[in-house]
Design a protein around this motif. Structure first.
Motif, PDB file in Angstrom:
ATOM      1  N   LEU A 189       0.824  -1.194   0.000  1.00  0.00           N
ATOM      2  CA  LEU A 189       0.000   0.000   0.000  1.00  0.00           C
ATOM      3  C   LEU A 189       0.865   1.255   0.000  1.00  0.00           C
ATOM      4  O   LEU A 189       0.459   2.288  -0.527  1.00  0.00           O
ATOM      5  N   SER A 190       2.055   1.178   0.615  1.00  0.00           N
ATOM      6  CA  SER A 190       2.969   2.308   0.650  1.00  0.00           C
ATOM      7  C   SER A 190       4.379   1.776   0.820  1.00  0.00           C
ATOM      8  O   SER A 190       4.582   0.795   1.538  1.00  0.00           O
ATOM      9  N   GLN A 191       5.358   2.427   0.166  1.00  0.00           N
ATOM     10  CA  GLN A 191       6.740   1.974   0.250  1.00  0.00           C
ATOM     11  C   GLN A 191       7.677   3.150   0.500  1.00  0.00           C
ATOM     12  O   GLN A 191       7.531   4.203  -0.103  1.00  0.00           O
ATOM     13  N   GLU A 192       8.609   2.938   1.415  1.00  0.00           N
ATOM     14  CA  GLU A 192       9.591   3.964   1.764  1.00  0.00           C
ATOM     15  C   GLU A 192      10.735   3.961   0.748  1.00  0.00           C
ATOM     16  O   GLU A 192      11.339   2.922   0.478  1.00  0.00           O
ATOM     17  N   ILE A 193      11.025   5.142   0.199  1.00  0.00           N
ATOM     18  CA  ILE A 193      12.055   5.300  -0.821  1.00  0.00           C
ATOM     19  C   ILE A 193      13.307   5.920  -0.199  1.00  0.00           C
ATOM     20  O   ILE A 193      13.238   6.980   0.432  1.00  0.00           O
ATOM     21  N   THR A 194      14.455   5.265  -0.371  1.00  0.00           N
ATOM     22  CA  THR A 194      15.733   5.829   0.051  1.00  0.00           C
ATOM     23  C   THR A 194      16.710   5.663  -1.103  1.00  0.00           C
ATOM     24  O   THR A 194      17.450   4.683  -1.179  1.00  0.00           O
ATOM     25  N   GLY A 195      16.668   6.588  -2.026  1.00  0.00           N
ATOM     26  CA  GLY A 195      17.580   6.533  -3.154  1.00  0.00           C
ATOM     27  C   GLY A 195      16.939   6.003  -4.428  1.00  0.00           C
ATOM     28  O   GLY A 195      15.846   5.432  -4.424  1.00  0.00           O
ATOM     29  N   VAL A 196      17.642   6.201  -5.518  1.00  0.00           N
ATOM     30  CA  VAL A 196      17.155   5.845  -6.843  1.00  0.00           C
ATOM     31  C   VAL A 196      16.882   4.352  -6.964  1.00  0.00           C
ATOM     32  O   VAL A 196      15.900   3.931  -7.594  1.00  0.00           O
ATOM     33  N   ASP A 197      17.716   3.524  -6.350  1.00  0.00           N
ATOM     34  CA  ASP A 197      17.530   2.080  -6.475  1.00  0.00           C
ATOM     35  C   ASP A 197      16.175   1.647  -5.936  1.00  0.00           C
ATOM     36  O   ASP A 197      15.522   0.758  -6.502  1.00  0.00           O
ATOM     37  N   ASP A 198      15.730   2.262  -4.827  1.00  0.00           N
ATOM     38  CA  ASP A 198      14.415   1.933  -4.283  1.00  0.00           C
ATOM     39  C   ASP A 198      13.295   2.336  -5.247  1.00  0.00           C
ATOM     40  O   ASP A 198      12.282   1.639  -5.360  1.00  0.00           O
ATOM     41  N   VAL A 199      13.478   3.467  -5.901  1.00  0.00           N
ATOM     42  CA  VAL A 199      12.475   3.895  -6.884  1.00  0.00           C
ATOM     43  C   VAL A 199      12.353   2.850  -7.983  1.00  0.00           C
ATOM     44  O   VAL A 199      11.245   2.478  -8.399  1.00  0.00           O
ATOM     45  N   TYR A 200      13.495   2.370  -8.457  1.00  0.00           N
ATOM     46  CA  TYR A 200      13.457   1.335  -9.495  1.00  0.00           C
ATOM     47  C   TYR A 200      12.754   0.070  -8.993  1.00  0.00           C
ATOM     48  O   TYR A 200      11.900  -0.500  -9.675  1.00  0.00           O
TER      49      TYR A 200
END
Length: 462
Positions: A189-200
């Motif tokens: 439902l929601s994801q924590e992003i820490t850097g470009v790799d997480d976005v990918y």
């Protein structure tokens, strides 16, 4: 010999008749609406005294002349207005509240699923034949709707919210460590992003889970726990990475953005849909026009009753944020009138089905109060259809026809409404009160017929 020829001829005739009957059985069903005034979703003038022929799930003909369709199911509109089905561009069908912390700590996948099912039916019965979910829903709800297991609108989910630690997508408990497992994360439902790799990773996973577009939180919010609304969340390279992932799927990014700098960052990175956009001004409008971008805004944010929302009023930090935001965002409506851009309908309700039913009706009311009936009608219809098409040929689950318009070849998503909404907007099912309002009916009495994809879900004409 003559008898044998006659028998052969008769057999051939019978065979042809059987073939013709079989072919007729296989032909798409037709529905013919007569005696209607058509609002086509685009033009302010209705098409008076018209007929509309539906064949299968598409509109075959719109004409002011009689349409010959002897095998069609006939529906006499009785001089009512025929419009496209409404389109909601920013909903959260899976999020029942009463707060983010309660959903994180005490809510199971069954709770989310049951709530989403009920919300889908509520939206359809309120006249919405298409809904774009702005975070929290994956592809399962759409599969259930499209396969006929549950009743609901066409559905464009975004999968998990994508956002930074401490930002507007951070629904973890106060003591949760960075990167820790959360209820929202486990259920995507929601994801924590820490850097470009997480976005990918999480962006591509969202598409894998059935998303039709990505949702990135690049501003803070009001009712969330950790983020000032002024927050500029997400590094430029992270926002660009989200746009890159979406472009791999020929789709797009929608961005939660309050502050002007955040909106500009999003647009310059290639974001195509600005969500909320309360700091909108003519500088932003110029860039939006250049980029071909859209905005959706929940107009309840400009209602004086906002400060009485329980999630705001009962939380000191949220109340302080709401007061600050209200003062800063006061110029949104005059700026939108001065420098208009394509604006989609947004309700952004998180709460019970009954509360969201009230909020949907009130959001309709505010659109008319601020922008008048014609602008409100195109906001509810054709502009939403254009936003749906942004998901491209790969990820658009309904790619074969246009949405939000009444024209030949468009999807047969149709409402029949008492009266003329361009003169009396209340007939679309408005409510002039938000908190403290009486419960809304399951479906507005003035919306007499609801058709989605050529199938009638409500008909009180007879």
């Amino acid at each position: 010999m003559i008898r044998r020829l006659a028998f052969a001829a008769m057999s051939t005739a019978l065979s042809f008749s059987a073939y013709a009957a079989h072919a007729q059985d296989d032909a798409p069903a037709q529905t013919l609406f007569t005696n209607v005034h058509v609002f086509d979703g685009v033009n302010e003038a209705r098409i008076e005294n018209a007929s509309v022929l539906v064949e299968g799930n598409l509109i075959k003909s719109v004409s002011t002349e009689a349409i010959d369709a002897p095998n069609a199911t006939m529906i006499d509109g009785g001089g009512r207005t025929l419009t496209p089905g409404f389109i909601e561009n920013h909903a959260h069908l899976m999020l029942m509240g009463p707060s983010l912390s309660a959903m994180e700590a005490n809510t199971t996948w069954e709770d989310f699923g049951i709530h989403g099912t009920r919300m889908a039916e509520m939206y359809l019965m309120q006249g919405f034949t298409t809904v774009r979910d702005a975070g929290g829903a994956n592809g399962g709800l759409r599969r259930a709707i499209d396969s006929g297991q549950i009743a609901g609108p066409r559905f464009y989910p975004s999968g998990a919210f994508l956002g930074t630690r401490g930002g507007h997508a951070d629904f973890a408990t106060f003591t949760s460590p960075p990167g820790g497992s959360t209820n929202f994360g486990r259920l995507n439902l929601s994801q924590e992003i820490t850097g470009v790799d997480d976005v990918y990773v999480y962006g591509r996973n969202n598409f894998r889970m059935g998303a039709t577009q990505l949702k990135f939180m690049i501003s803070g919010g009001v009712v969330s726990a950790f983020d000032p609304w002024q927050l500029l969340a997400g590094a430029p390279e992270e926002i660009a990475a989200a746009v890159q992932v979406a472009s791999e799927y020929e789709s797009y990014v929608m961005a939660h953005a309050y502050r002007k700098e955040a909106i500009m960052n999003a647009l310059n990175a290639g974001v195509m849909s600005i969500e909320h956009g309360f700091s909108f001004d003519c500088d932003i409008a110029e860039v939006m026009v250049e980029k071909g971008a859209y905005i959706t805004t929940n107009l309840t944010a400009f209602d004086p009753g906002l400060l009485d929302v329980p999630a705001v009023k009962n939380q000191p930090s949220s109340l302080a944020k709401a007061k600050s935001a209200s003062a800063t965002f006061a110029n949104y409506i005059p700026n939108m009138k001065k420098c208009p851009v394509p604006r989609g309908f947004q309700t952004d309700c998180v709460g019970s089905v009954e509360a969201c039913n009230i909020q949907v009706a009130y959001e309709k009311h505010l659109n008319n109060e601020f922008f008048g009936p014609f602008q409100s009608m195109i906001t509810l219809t054709s502009i939403g259809g254009e936003i749906a098409q942004l998901s491209g040929n790969f990820m658009n689950p309904y790619p074969d026809a246009k949405l939000g318009v009444i024209e030949e070849g468009a999807y047969a998503d149709i409402l029949l409404i008492d009266g003329n909404p361009l003169e009396d907007f209340t007939v679309v099912g408005t409510g002039d009160k938000w908190f403290g309002a009486d419960p809304r009916p399951e479906s507005p009495e003035t919306i007499r017929l609801i058709m989605k994809d050529g199938v009638v879900y409500k008909n009180t004409l007879n």
